[in-house]
Design an enzyme around this catalytic site. Sequence first.
Site, PDB file in Angstrom:
ATOM      1  N   ARG A   2     -12.337   6.529   5.096  1.00  0.00           N
ATOM      2  CA  ARG A   2     -13.545   6.212   4.297  1.00  0.00           C
ATOM      3  C   ARG A   2     -14.632   7.266   4.534  1.00  0.00           C
ATOM      4  O   ARG A   2     -15.318   7.672   3.613  1.00  0.00           O
ATOM      5  CB  ARG A   2     -14.107   4.817   4.656  1.00  0.00           C
ATOM      6  CG  ARG A   2     -13.164   3.651   4.435  1.00  0.00           C
ATOM      7  CD  ARG A   2     -12.777   3.393   2.995  1.00  0.00           C
ATOM      8  NE  ARG A   2     -11.798   4.230   2.367  1.00  0.00           N
ATOM      9  CZ  ARG A   2     -10.465   4.140   2.506  1.00  0.00           C
ATOM     10  NH1 ARG A   2      -9.931   3.242   3.278  1.00  0.00           N
ATOM     11  NH2 ARG A   2      -9.666   4.943   1.844  1.00  0.00           N
ATOM     12  N   ARG A  17      -1.037  -0.705  -8.782  1.00  0.00           N
ATOM     13  CA  ARG A  17      -2.411  -0.277  -8.454  1.00  0.00           C
ATOM     14  C   ARG A  17      -2.460   1.242  -8.507  1.00  0.00           C
ATOM     15  O   ARG A  17      -1.676   1.912  -7.841  1.00  0.00           O
ATOM     16  CB  ARG A  17      -2.775  -0.744  -7.041  1.00  0.00           C
ATOM     17  CG  ARG A  17      -4.126  -0.244  -6.577  1.00  0.00           C
ATOM     18  CD  ARG A  17      -4.301  -0.393  -5.066  1.00  0.00           C
ATOM     19  NE  ARG A  17      -4.237  -1.763  -4.627  1.00  0.00           N
ATOM     20  CZ  ARG A  17      -3.963  -2.129  -3.357  1.00  0.00           C
ATOM     21  NH1 ARG A  17      -3.723  -1.210  -2.444  1.00  0.00           N
ATOM     22  NH2 ARG A  17      -3.931  -3.389  -3.018  1.00  0.00           N
ATOM     23  N   ASP A  52       0.849  -1.191   0.000  1.00  0.00           N
ATOM     24  CA  ASP A  52       0.000   0.000   0.000  1.00  0.00           C
ATOM     25  C   ASP A  52       0.887   1.243   0.000  1.00  0.00           C
ATOM     26  O   ASP A  52       2.027   1.194   0.445  1.00  0.00           O
ATOM     27  CB  ASP A  52      -0.853   0.037   1.285  1.00  0.00           C
ATOM     28  CG  ASP A  52      -2.061  -0.883   1.215  1.00  0.00           C
ATOM     29  OD1 ASP A  52      -2.341  -1.446   0.144  1.00  0.00           O
ATOM     30  OD2 ASP A  52      -2.724  -1.037   2.261  1.00  0.00           O
ATOM     31  N   THR A 105     -10.633   2.101  -8.105  1.00  0.00           N
ATOM     32  CA  THR A 105     -11.497   3.272  -7.984  1.00  0.00           C
ATOM     33  C   THR A 105     -12.953   2.821  -7.980  1.00  0.00           C
ATOM     34  O   THR A 105     -13.279   1.761  -8.524  1.00  0.00           O
ATOM     35  CB  THR A 105     -11.256   4.252  -9.162  1.00  0.00           C
ATOM     36  OG1 THR A 105     -12.110   5.381  -9.016  1.00  0.00           O
ATOM     37  CG2 THR A 105     -11.518   3.618 -10.520  1.00  0.00           C
TER      38      THR A 105
HETATM   39  C1  FAD Z   1      -8.533  -1.396  -3.854  1.00  0.00           C
HETATM   40  C2  FAD Z   1      -8.157  -0.047  -3.307  1.00  0.00           C
HETATM   41  C3  FAD Z   1      -6.918   0.115  -2.675  1.00  0.00           C
HETATM   42  C4  FAD Z   1      -6.533   1.353  -2.195  1.00  0.00           C
HETATM   43  N1  FAD Z   1      -5.268   1.537  -1.698  1.00  0.00           N
HETATM   44  C5  FAD Z   1      -4.847   2.774  -1.382  1.00  0.00           C
HETATM   45  C6  FAD Z   1      -3.500   3.040  -0.997  1.00  0.00           C
HETATM   46  O1  FAD Z   1      -2.660   2.144  -0.918  1.00  0.00           O
HETATM   47  N2  FAD Z   1      -3.154   4.320  -0.711  1.00  0.00           N
HETATM   48  C7  FAD Z   1      -4.048   5.360  -0.798  1.00  0.00           C
HETATM   49  O2  FAD Z   1      -3.676   6.514  -0.565  1.00  0.00           O
HETATM   50  N3  FAD Z   1      -5.337   5.133  -1.139  1.00  0.00           N
HETATM   51  C8  FAD Z   1      -5.757   3.895  -1.429  1.00  0.00           C
HETATM   52  N4  FAD Z   1      -7.062   3.694  -1.812  1.00  0.00           N
HETATM   53  C9  FAD Z   1      -8.059   4.774  -1.616  1.00  0.00           C
HETATM   54  C10 FAD Z   1      -8.101   5.741  -2.793  1.00  0.00           C
HETATM   55  O3  FAD Z   1      -6.931   6.521  -2.815  1.00  0.00           O
HETATM   56  C11 FAD Z   1      -9.322   6.669  -2.698  1.00  0.00           C
HETATM   57  O4  FAD Z   1      -9.240   7.408  -1.516  1.00  0.00           O
HETATM   58  C12 FAD Z   1     -10.651   5.962  -2.733  1.00  0.00           C
HETATM   59  O5  FAD Z   1     -10.635   4.878  -3.616  1.00  0.00           O
HETATM   60  C13 FAD Z   1     -11.763   6.916  -3.198  1.00  0.00           C
HETATM   61  O6  FAD Z   1     -11.500   7.370  -4.490  1.00  0.00           O
HETATM   62  P1  FAD Z   1     -12.322   6.891  -5.795  1.00  0.00           P
HETATM   63  O7  FAD Z   1     -11.315   6.643  -6.864  1.00  0.00           O
HETATM   64  O8  FAD Z   1     -13.196   5.766  -5.471  1.00  0.00           O
HETATM   65  O9  FAD Z   1     -13.100   8.136  -6.269  1.00  0.00           O
HETATM   66  P2  FAD Z   1     -13.980   9.306  -5.534  1.00  0.00           P
HETATM   67  O10 FAD Z   1     -13.589  10.535  -6.271  1.00  0.00           O
HETATM   68  O11 FAD Z   1     -13.839   9.248  -4.067  1.00  0.00           O
HETATM   69  O12 FAD Z   1     -15.396   8.840  -5.917  1.00  0.00           O
HETATM   70  C14 FAD Z   1     -15.823   8.934  -7.256  1.00  0.00           C
HETATM   71  C15 FAD Z   1     -17.201   8.406  -7.431  1.00  0.00           C
HETATM   72  O13 FAD Z   1     -17.250   7.039  -7.062  1.00  0.00           O
HETATM   73  C16 FAD Z   1     -18.517   6.747  -6.567  1.00  0.00           C
HETATM   74  N5  FAD Z   1     -18.431   6.314  -5.173  1.00  0.00           N
HETATM   75  C17 FAD Z   1     -17.401   6.476  -4.335  1.00  0.00           C
HETATM   76  N6  FAD Z   1     -17.682   5.932  -3.134  1.00  0.00           N
HETATM   77  C18 FAD Z   1     -18.917   5.432  -3.221  1.00  0.00           C
HETATM   78  C19 FAD Z   1     -19.788   4.771  -2.323  1.00  0.00           C
HETATM   79  N7  FAD Z   1     -19.437   4.547  -1.055  1.00  0.00           N
HETATM   80  N8  FAD Z   1     -20.990   4.372  -2.765  1.00  0.00           N
HETATM   81  C20 FAD Z   1     -21.364   4.646  -4.010  1.00  0.00           C
HETATM   82  N9  FAD Z   1     -20.605   5.288  -4.903  1.00  0.00           N
HETATM   83  C21 FAD Z   1     -19.398   5.669  -4.525  1.00  0.00           C
HETATM   84  C22 FAD Z   1     -19.319   8.003  -6.672  1.00  0.00           C
HETATM   85  O14 FAD Z   1     -19.941   8.046  -7.911  1.00  0.00           O
HETATM   86  C23 FAD Z   1     -18.250   9.058  -6.575  1.00  0.00           C
HETATM   87  O15 FAD Z   1     -18.634  10.292  -7.095  1.00  0.00           O
HETATM   88  C24 FAD Z   1      -7.451   2.457  -2.305  1.00  0.00           C
HETATM   89  C25 FAD Z   1      -8.672   2.283  -2.944  1.00  0.00           C
HETATM   90  C26 FAD Z   1      -9.021   1.065  -3.454  1.00  0.00           C
HETATM   91  C27 FAD Z   1     -10.339   0.947  -4.173  1.00  0.00           C
END
Ligand code: FAD
Length: 311
Positions: A293, A188, A138, A230
């Site tokens: 989250r 990732r 991560d 994402t």
């Molecule tokens: C598998 C995985 C591993 C990760 N590992 C790391 C890491 O190592 N380091 C790190 O800094 N971050 C990590 N993250 C977190 C990441 O950086 C983001 O903070 C997180 O994924 C939210 O960004 P997003 O791309 O989903 O888009 P956002 O801009 O947060 O969301 C975009 C859109 O997605 C949809 N959406 C988002 N959440 C929801 C929900 N709860 N219900 C319904 N729709 C929703 C909505 O349409 C929203 O407008 C990880 C995420 C994932 C999925």
Amino acid sequence: MAAVLSSVLLKASRSPRSRRTVTAIPATRRVVDRFVAGDDEVAAVAAIHALKAQGLYATLDHLGEDTTDAAQAAAIRDSYVRLLGRLAAEGLAGHAEVSVKLSALGQALPGRGEQLALDNARAVCAAAATAGTTVTLDMEDHTTIDSTLHILKVLRVDYPWLGAVLQSMLHRTEQDCRDLAYPGSRVRLVKGAYAEPASVAYQEKSEVDAAYERCLAILMAGGGYPMVATHDSRMIRTARAAAEAHGRTAGDRELQMLYGIRHDEQLKAALAGERMRVYVPYGSDWYGYFMRRLAERPANVRFFLRALVGR
Ligand SMILES: Cc1cc2nc3c(=O)[nH]c(=O)nc-3n(C[C@H](O)[C@H](O)[C@H](O)COP(=O)(O)OP(=O)(O)OC[C@H]3O[C@@H](n4cnc5c(N)ncnc54)[C@H](O)[C@@H]3O)c2cc1C
């Protein structure tokens, strides 16, 4: 308003006082259960069986970060080693890998932290190799990136399948994508979950999204294995189009989402023939993960507040 709330929650995610307050509220647990698979390996492995039955892959995260004690780092290492043995014994190694935070393995310890994290991560990689699965490192806040990428490089000599995470919110990341887009390199791509200053990171969501799309283009054009992490449907559409443009098939990349978020979309992608991997956190040290989250989405905060007032 959402940006202010998010920044307050991200600050609170690192405050011991907020941790004491939030974790003492009984109703918090109900909301945590939506995002965390359980307190121990047994619960985590049960969650993986359930995901496998639905055609989903997994990466398991033993919750814990910012360890400042070598004994605790060793305990986290050992719990990963045990978990990997259990995955192999239960026939799950083909479906589940592990995600590791180097700060949980001692990276932040003064003086010898980097070497300690490297040694502990090496032990986890060795256990993964024996089990027949992989590990992804991560990525945490920007101050740790050079150290994490250094550890990645050293460990990839023996474990070339070791995965990296890059965060599009950081100015440096397009170059990091170019550096890591070589054959066999599992990367990732995420937007980034930490509060970062303007000196190193884009501050506007539109800029982070545009950077994500540029990074996707680099990774899909390169020789590595992109892991598109994402929940954003627009980013997923862009990833699919870029993959197609570069002749990638479903086996040449994967999608990833977090446990408890957009499960319907996870199932739809799996049914459509995509490899969809769910990031499954487990363990009792859920505070930092949970607060990040909440910070991501005002709807998650509303859900939390409703649980607090018992509705
Ligand atoms: C598998 C995985 C591993 C990760 N590992 C790391 C890491 O190592 N380091 C790190 O800094 N971050 C990590 N993250 C977190 C990441 O950086 C983001 O903070 C997180 O994924 C939210 O960004 P997003 O791309 O989903 O888009 P956002 O801009 O947060 O969301 C975009 C859109 O997605 C949809 N959406 C988002 N959440 C929801 C929900 N709860 N219900 C319904 N729709 C929703 C909505 O349409 C929203 O407008 C990880 C995420 C994932 C999925």
